[in-house]
Design a protein around this motif. Sequence first.
Motif, PDB file in Angstrom:
ATOM      1  N   LEU A  61       0.945  -1.267   0.087  1.00 12.37           N
ATOM      2  CA  LEU A  61       0.044  -0.106  -0.101  1.00 12.37           C
ATOM      3  C   LEU A  61       0.819   1.307  -0.087  1.00 12.37           C
ATOM      4  CD1 LEU A  61      -2.817  -1.044   2.570  1.00 12.37           C
ATOM      5  CD2 LEU A  61      -2.960  -0.680   0.157  1.00 12.37           C
ATOM      6  N   ILE A  62       1.958   1.262   0.690  1.00 12.70           N
ATOM      7  CA  ILE A  62       3.055   2.338   0.843  1.00 12.70           C
ATOM      8  C   ILE A  62       3.279   2.597  -0.472  1.00 12.70           C
ATOM      9  CG2 ILE A  62       5.023   3.383   1.728  1.00 12.70           C
ATOM     10  CD1 ILE A  62       4.159   1.866   4.438  1.00 12.70           C
ATOM     11  N   PHE A  63       4.008   1.529  -1.127  1.00  8.29           N
ATOM     12  CA  PHE A  63       4.370   1.743  -2.453  1.00  8.29           C
ATOM     13  C   PHE A  63       3.360   2.437  -3.474  1.00  8.29           C
ATOM     14  CE2 PHE A  63       5.160  -0.196  -6.884  1.00  8.29           C
ATOM     15  CZ  PHE A  63       6.446  -0.016  -7.040  1.00  8.29           C
ATOM     16  N   PHE A  64       2.171   2.096  -3.739  1.00 12.90           N
ATOM     17  CA  PHE A  64       1.155   2.407  -4.415  1.00 12.90           C
ATOM     18  C   PHE A  64       1.056   4.128  -4.006  1.00 12.90           C
ATOM     19  CE2 PHE A  64       0.632  -1.887  -5.644  1.00 12.90           C
ATOM     20  CZ  PHE A  64       0.858  -1.735  -6.994  1.00 12.90           C
ATOM     21  N   HIS A  65       0.993   4.260  -2.656  1.00 12.45           N
ATOM     22  CA  HIS A  65       0.561   5.618  -2.318  1.00 12.45           C
ATOM     23  C   HIS A  65       1.922   6.531  -2.788  1.00 12.45           C
ATOM     24  CE1 HIS A  65      -0.868   8.197   1.245  1.00 12.45           C
ATOM     25  NE2 HIS A  65      -0.865   8.787   0.171  1.00 12.45           N
ATOM     26  N   ALA A  66       2.916   5.992  -2.651  1.00 12.74           N
ATOM     27  CA  ALA A  66       3.968   6.801  -3.110  1.00 12.74           C
ATOM     28  C   ALA A  66       3.844   7.269  -4.594  1.00 12.74           C
ATOM     29  CB  ALA A  66       5.498   6.021  -2.804  1.00 12.74           C
ATOM     30  N   PHE A 107      -6.747   5.393   3.247  1.00 14.20           N
ATOM     31  CA  PHE A 107      -6.907   4.173   3.298  1.00 14.20           C
ATOM     32  C   PHE A 107      -5.336   3.529   3.625  1.00 14.20           C
ATOM     33  CE2 PHE A 107      -6.717   0.203   0.744  1.00 14.20           C
ATOM     34  CZ  PHE A 107      -7.984  -0.150   0.653  1.00 14.20           C
ATOM     35  N   VAL A 108      -4.295   4.116   3.160  1.00 13.31           N
ATOM     36  CA  VAL A 108      -3.013   3.900   3.794  1.00 13.31           C
ATOM     37  C   VAL A 108      -2.701   3.892   5.135  1.00 13.31           C
ATOM     38  CG1 VAL A 108      -0.728   3.321   3.059  1.00 13.31           C
ATOM     39  CG2 VAL A 108      -2.145   3.676   1.241  1.00 13.31           C
ATOM     40  N   PRO A 109      -2.691   5.200   5.597  1.00  8.94           N
ATOM     41  CA  PRO A 109      -2.514   5.455   7.067  1.00  8.94           C
ATOM     42  C   PRO A 109      -3.361   4.608   8.008  1.00  8.94           C
ATOM     43  CG  PRO A 109      -2.438   7.537   5.838  1.00  8.94           C
ATOM     44  CD  PRO A 109      -3.019   6.183   4.973  1.00  8.94           C
ATOM     45  N   ALA A 110      -4.560   4.235   7.683  1.00 11.69           N
ATOM     46  CA  ALA A 110      -5.503   3.361   8.336  1.00 11.69           C
ATOM     47  C   ALA A 110      -4.703   1.930   8.599  1.00 11.69           C
ATOM     48  CB  ALA A 110      -7.032   3.155   7.726  1.00 11.69           C
ATOM     49  N   ILE A 111      -4.425   1.387   7.757  1.00 14.68           N
ATOM     50  CA  ILE A 111      -3.569   0.255   7.768  1.00 14.68           C
ATOM     51  C   ILE A 111      -2.322   0.317   8.641  1.00 14.68           C
ATOM     52  CG2 ILE A 111      -2.472  -1.739   6.592  1.00 14.68           C
ATOM     53  CD1 ILE A 111      -5.693  -1.614   6.314  1.00 14.68           C
ATOM     54  N   ALA A 112      -1.655   1.366   8.292  1.00 11.36           N
ATOM     55  CA  ALA A 112      -0.444   1.561   9.053  1.00 11.36           C
ATOM     56  C   ALA A 112      -0.676   1.704  10.536  1.00 11.36           C
ATOM     57  CB  ALA A 112       0.322   2.821   8.408  1.00 11.36           C
ATOM     58  N   ILE A 134      -9.856   5.239  12.660  1.00  6.12           N
ATOM     59  CA  ILE A 134     -10.582   6.532  11.844  1.00  6.12           C
ATOM     60  C   ILE A 134     -10.288   7.791  12.531  1.00  6.12           C
ATOM     61  CG2 ILE A 134     -12.594   7.185  11.373  1.00  6.12           C
ATOM     62  CD1 ILE A 134     -13.572   4.321  10.990  1.00  6.12           C
ATOM     63  N   CYS A 135     -10.120   8.029  13.978  1.00  7.60           N
ATOM     64  CA  CYS A 135      -9.685   9.298  14.443  1.00  7.60           C
ATOM     65  C   CYS A 135      -8.329   9.450  14.189  1.00  7.60           C
ATOM     66  CB  CYS A 135      -9.748   9.080  16.008  1.00  7.60           C
ATOM     67  SG  CYS A 135     -11.626   8.934  16.568  1.00  7.60           S
ATOM     68  N   ILE A 136      -7.493   8.840  14.067  1.00  9.45           N
ATOM     69  CA  ILE A 136      -5.907   9.138  13.563  1.00  9.45           C
ATOM     70  C   ILE A 136      -5.951   9.511  12.311  1.00  9.45           C
ATOM     71  CG2 ILE A 136      -3.746   8.006  13.260  1.00  9.45           C
ATOM     72  CD1 ILE A 136      -4.150   6.142  15.672  1.00  9.45           C
ATOM     73  N   VAL A 137      -6.707   8.972  11.348  1.00 10.02           N
ATOM     74  CA  VAL A 137      -6.671   9.184   9.844  1.00 10.02           C
ATOM     75  C   VAL A 137      -7.253  10.537   9.791  1.00 10.02           C
ATOM     76  CG1 VAL A 137      -7.717   8.848   7.881  1.00 10.02           C
ATOM     77  CG2 VAL A 137      -6.833   6.779   9.132  1.00 10.02           C
TER      78      VAL A 137
END
Length: 203
Positions: A61-66, A107-112, A134-137
Amino acid sequence: MNQRQILWFAAIILILLLILSGLDPFDRATWLMEVLPVLIVLPILLMTYQKFPLTNLLYTLIFFHAIVLMVGGAYTYARVPFGFEMAQWFGLDRNPYDKIGHFMQGFVPAIAAREILIRNRILAKGKMLSFIVICIVLAISATYELIEWAAALVLGQGAEEFLGTQGYEWDTQSDMFFALIGAIAASVLLSKWHNRQISTLMS
């Protein structure tokens, strides 16, 4: 190839794409601001791999977000060609590529976030974990909007390419809404898959 080899290969690809995106960007300052997260996160991932390797899902996910960030940086979000095609498909009057960026920002920070919380045993899997994720995102999204506001105050009209509002008065709110959708989508669609990968990694 093992995970280490795959990650080094992915890192090399991202570095090459980063260089390519920065060769002749539409606006150099905008490019730098848009790809800054990649410049920060990539070295951190490389340095922490030995002590805290991530799941394959999160690395992917990080790869595609980048890639999404680098494309937006090269063209500016309001000028990405794929965004114009999307606008034609859906009959939109503005380039929607920035909404892809903000969806990924959720999407990506949620998994992180859930990976860090679970693996450090801060929260157990369940409804409270999803709520906190969700609050963190939303906090990350709000912080990014504050950074955009600061850029607008400092740079004035020079921040227009970075902001990418395209004249839409509710751009800030819609950006955060798309991040929220991204976080919810990640939690609903990927949690079980992510849990299996975390369990394998921790065992």
